[in-house]
Design an enzyme around this catalytic site. Structure first.
Site, PDB file in Angstrom:
ATOM      1  N   SER A   1      -0.626   9.099  -9.312  1.00 17.96           N
ATOM      2  CA  SER A   1       0.550   8.218  -9.463  1.00 17.96           C
ATOM      3  C   SER A   1       1.169   8.447 -10.832  1.00 17.96           C
ATOM      4  O   SER A   1       0.538   9.020 -11.725  1.00 17.96           O
ATOM      5  CB  SER A   1       0.080   6.764  -9.338  1.00 17.96           C
ATOM      6  OG  SER A   1       1.082   5.868  -9.734  1.00 17.96           O
TER       7      SER A   1
ATOM      8  N   TYR B   1      -4.387  -1.103 -10.384  1.00 18.65           N
ATOM      9  CA  TYR B   1      -3.811   0.124  -9.826  1.00 18.65           C
ATOM     10  C   TYR B   1      -3.742   1.210 -10.907  1.00 18.65           C
ATOM     11  O   TYR B   1      -4.131   2.362 -10.679  1.00 18.65           O
ATOM     12  CB  TYR B   1      -2.416  -0.185  -9.274  1.00 18.65           C
ATOM     13  CG  TYR B   1      -1.758   0.955  -8.527  1.00 18.65           C
ATOM     14  CD1 TYR B   1      -2.088   1.234  -7.207  1.00 18.65           C
ATOM     15  CD2 TYR B   1      -0.780   1.738  -9.136  1.00 18.65           C
ATOM     16  CE1 TYR B   1      -1.464   2.267  -6.511  1.00 18.65           C
ATOM     17  CE2 TYR B   1      -0.156   2.767  -8.454  1.00 18.65           C
ATOM     18  CZ  TYR B   1      -0.501   3.034  -7.135  1.00 18.65           C
ATOM     19  OH  TYR B   1       0.117   4.056  -6.455  1.00 18.65           O
TER      20      TYR B   1
HETATM   21  P1  NAP Z   1       1.704   3.016   2.086  1.00 17.65           P
HETATM   22  O1  NAP Z   1       2.793   3.209   3.084  1.00 17.65           O
HETATM   23  O2  NAP Z   1       1.311   1.649   1.689  1.00 17.65           O
HETATM   24  O3  NAP Z   1       0.441   3.848   2.559  1.00 17.65           O
HETATM   25  C1  NAP Z   1      -0.873   3.593   2.115  1.00 17.65           C
HETATM   26  C2  NAP Z   1      -1.822   4.080   3.174  1.00 17.65           C
HETATM   27  O4  NAP Z   1      -3.170   3.757   2.810  1.00 17.65           O
HETATM   28  C3  NAP Z   1      -1.566   3.389   4.512  1.00 17.65           C
HETATM   29  O5  NAP Z   1      -1.812   4.296   5.544  1.00 17.65           O
HETATM   30  C4  NAP Z   1      -2.608   2.299   4.486  1.00 17.65           C
HETATM   31  O6  NAP Z   1      -2.927   1.762   5.745  1.00 17.65           O
HETATM   32  C5  NAP Z   1      -3.762   3.070   3.899  1.00 17.65           C
HETATM   33  N1  NAP Z   1      -4.837   2.183   3.510  1.00 17.65           N
HETATM   34  C6  NAP Z   1      -4.825   1.240   2.540  1.00 17.65           C
HETATM   35  N2  NAP Z   1      -5.992   0.586   2.535  1.00 17.65           N
HETATM   36  C7  NAP Z   1      -6.763   1.125   3.513  1.00 17.65           C
HETATM   37  C8  NAP Z   1      -8.069   0.869   4.009  1.00 17.65           C
HETATM   38  N3  NAP Z   1      -8.835  -0.087   3.497  1.00 17.65           N
HETATM   39  N4  NAP Z   1      -8.526   1.619   5.025  1.00 17.65           N
HETATM   40  C9  NAP Z   1      -7.747   2.584   5.585  1.00 17.65           C
HETATM   41  N5  NAP Z   1      -6.501   2.864   5.165  1.00 17.65           N
HETATM   42  C10 NAP Z   1      -6.027   2.141   4.145  1.00 17.65           C
HETATM   43  O7  NAP Z   1       2.160   3.700   0.747  1.00 17.65           O
HETATM   44  P2  NAP Z   1       2.356   5.228   0.346  1.00 17.65           P
HETATM   45  O8  NAP Z   1       3.387   5.235  -0.685  1.00 17.65           O
HETATM   46  O9  NAP Z   1       2.497   6.113   1.512  1.00 17.65           O
HETATM   47  O10 NAP Z   1       0.962   5.487  -0.376  1.00 17.65           O
HETATM   48  C11 NAP Z   1       0.191   6.659  -0.206  1.00 17.65           C
HETATM   49  C12 NAP Z   1      -0.508   6.972  -1.516  1.00 17.65           C
HETATM   50  O11 NAP Z   1       0.476   7.333  -2.474  1.00 17.65           O
HETATM   51  C13 NAP Z   1      -1.290   5.807  -2.115  1.00 17.65           C
HETATM   52  O12 NAP Z   1      -2.471   6.283  -2.704  1.00 17.65           O
HETATM   53  C14 NAP Z   1      -0.339   5.299  -3.183  1.00 17.65           C
HETATM   54  O13 NAP Z   1      -1.016   4.620  -4.206  1.00 17.65           O
HETATM   55  C15 NAP Z   1       0.252   6.597  -3.651  1.00 17.65           C
HETATM   56  N6  NAP Z   1       1.504   6.497  -4.391  1.00 17.65           N
HETATM   57  C16 NAP Z   1       2.627   5.986  -3.817  1.00 17.65           C
HETATM   58  C17 NAP Z   1       3.785   5.910  -4.574  1.00 17.65           C
HETATM   59  C18 NAP Z   1       5.066   5.351  -4.025  1.00 17.65           C
HETATM   60  O14 NAP Z   1       6.019   5.218  -4.798  1.00 17.65           O
HETATM   61  N7  NAP Z   1       5.166   5.050  -2.763  1.00 17.65           N
HETATM   62  C19 NAP Z   1       3.803   6.373  -5.876  1.00 17.65           C
HETATM   63  C20 NAP Z   1       2.645   6.886  -6.422  1.00 17.65           C
HETATM   64  C21 NAP Z   1       1.506   6.959  -5.670  1.00 17.65           C
HETATM   65  P3  NAP Z   1      -2.114   0.454   6.276  1.00 17.65           P
HETATM   66  O15 NAP Z   1      -0.766   0.937   6.726  1.00 17.65           O
HETATM   67  O16 NAP Z   1      -2.985  -0.039   7.385  1.00 17.65           O
HETATM   68  O17 NAP Z   1      -2.023  -0.526   5.149  1.00 17.65           O
END
Ligand code: NAP
Length: 256
Positions: free
Chosen positions: A148, A161
């Site tokens: 991140s 986080y």
């Molecule tokens: P997201 O749509 O919230 O996706 C997160 C994923 O992790 C979802 O599939 C979620 O499942 C899953 N997850 C969370 N807790 C879980 C658990 N206990 N067991 C199984 N699955 C679980 O957000 P995203 O942006 O795509 O995030 C993906 C990664 O990128 C994360 O590590 C996030 O921290 C990182 N990231 C995102 C951003 C951003 O701006 N979006 C920036 C930097 C880093 P559910 O749908 O069931 O909750």
């Protein structure tokens, strides 16, 4: 390298396991890998139907494994189901992650632990589980951890986080130091501000949305498609001499 240099980016014949595969960046990575030729195992705590449909539409191969990644005991079953689907897993993408916004003085132990459990402990122990097999069979592997901007910066009201994502970057370096000699590439991708569920609250706060957008040199929020190129690169032969590096895909956020 003989032949076409573009072949270095192909994932044909490989199997990739992606956590958090049902939505957002994880879904984008699954689709990218399927299009690059890999079989994809998607791990999620709920159905990956939408991801499966997108992959079917490009004639790719996808299998889901339902597991709650807040519980380390699921790891052997994840590995067993993935192996049963396509044989050896060659690429591991630790994408699943959660975020909890709260003033630091109000963070509860439960909330702190829940973020560290999924974003940090699970990431390490999944890396360990797959690397053990790769070291034994001596065929190498690729690990891509999703870091991140808060691997580099402190953020605002997200201390657990920031701690977990800083750990992801440190872990990526630490594991590369031990495992690069086994032909295992451990790298990370640090997404910038991407339009997914993770940032839904931020984007619905008009003031924060505007503050963030005005600071992104590219002038827009990122999308799951923006991650595809880096994810394929770090999973492919093209990145064989890249070890322990965290690649920002951030529209220039860190350059500012
Ligand atoms: P997201 O749509 O919230 O996706 C997160 C994923 O992790 C979802 O599939 C979620 O499942 C899953 N997850 C969370 N807790 C879980 C658990 N206990 N067991 C199984 N699955 C679980 O957000 P995203 O942006 O795509 O995030 C993906 C990664 O990128 C994360 O590590 C996030 O921290 C990182 N990231 C995102 C951003 C951003 O701006 N979006 C920036 C930097 C880093 P559910 O749908 O069931 O909750």
């Amino acid at each position: 390298m003989t032949g076409n240099y573009m072949d270095m980016f192909s994932l044909k014949g490989k199997t990739a396991l992606v956590t958090g595969a049902n939505t957002g960046l994880g879904q984008g990575i699954c689709l990218a890998y399927a299009q690059a030729g890999a079989n994809v195992v998607g791990v999620a705590r709920r159905s990956c139907r939408e991801t499966a449909e997108k992959i079917e539409a490009v004639s790719g191969h996808f299998t889901e494994v339902i597991a709650d990644l807040s519980d380390l005991s699921v790891i052997p079953r994840i590995a067993a189901e993935a192996n049963a689907a396509y044989g050896r897993v060659d690429i591991l993408v630790n994408n699943a992650g959660i975020i909890k916004r709260c003033d630091a003085v109000d963070v509860t132990i439960e909330d702190w632990d829940s973020v560290i459990e999924v974003n940090q402990r699970m990431v390490f122990f999944l890396c360990q589980a797959f690397a053990k097999g790769w070291i034994q069979d001596n065929k190498g592997g690729k690990i891509i951890n999703i870091a991140s901007m808060l691997s580099f910066q402190g953020g605002i009201r997200v201390p657990s986080y920031a701690a977990s994502k800083s750990a992801v970057m440190g872990l990526t370096r630490a594991l590369a130091n031990e495992w690069s000699k086994y032909n295992i590439n451990v790298n990370a991708i640090a997404p910038g501000y991407m339009a997914t569920n993770n940032t839904a609250n931020l984007r619905s706060d008009e003031q924060r949305e505007e503050e963030i957008l005005s600071r992104i040199p590219a002038g827009r929020w990122g999308t799951p498609e923006d991650i595809a190129g880096a994810a394929i690169f770090l999973a492919s032969e093209a990145s064989s001499y890249i070890n322990g590096f965290t690649l920002a895909v951030d529209g220039g956020w860190l350059a500012r």
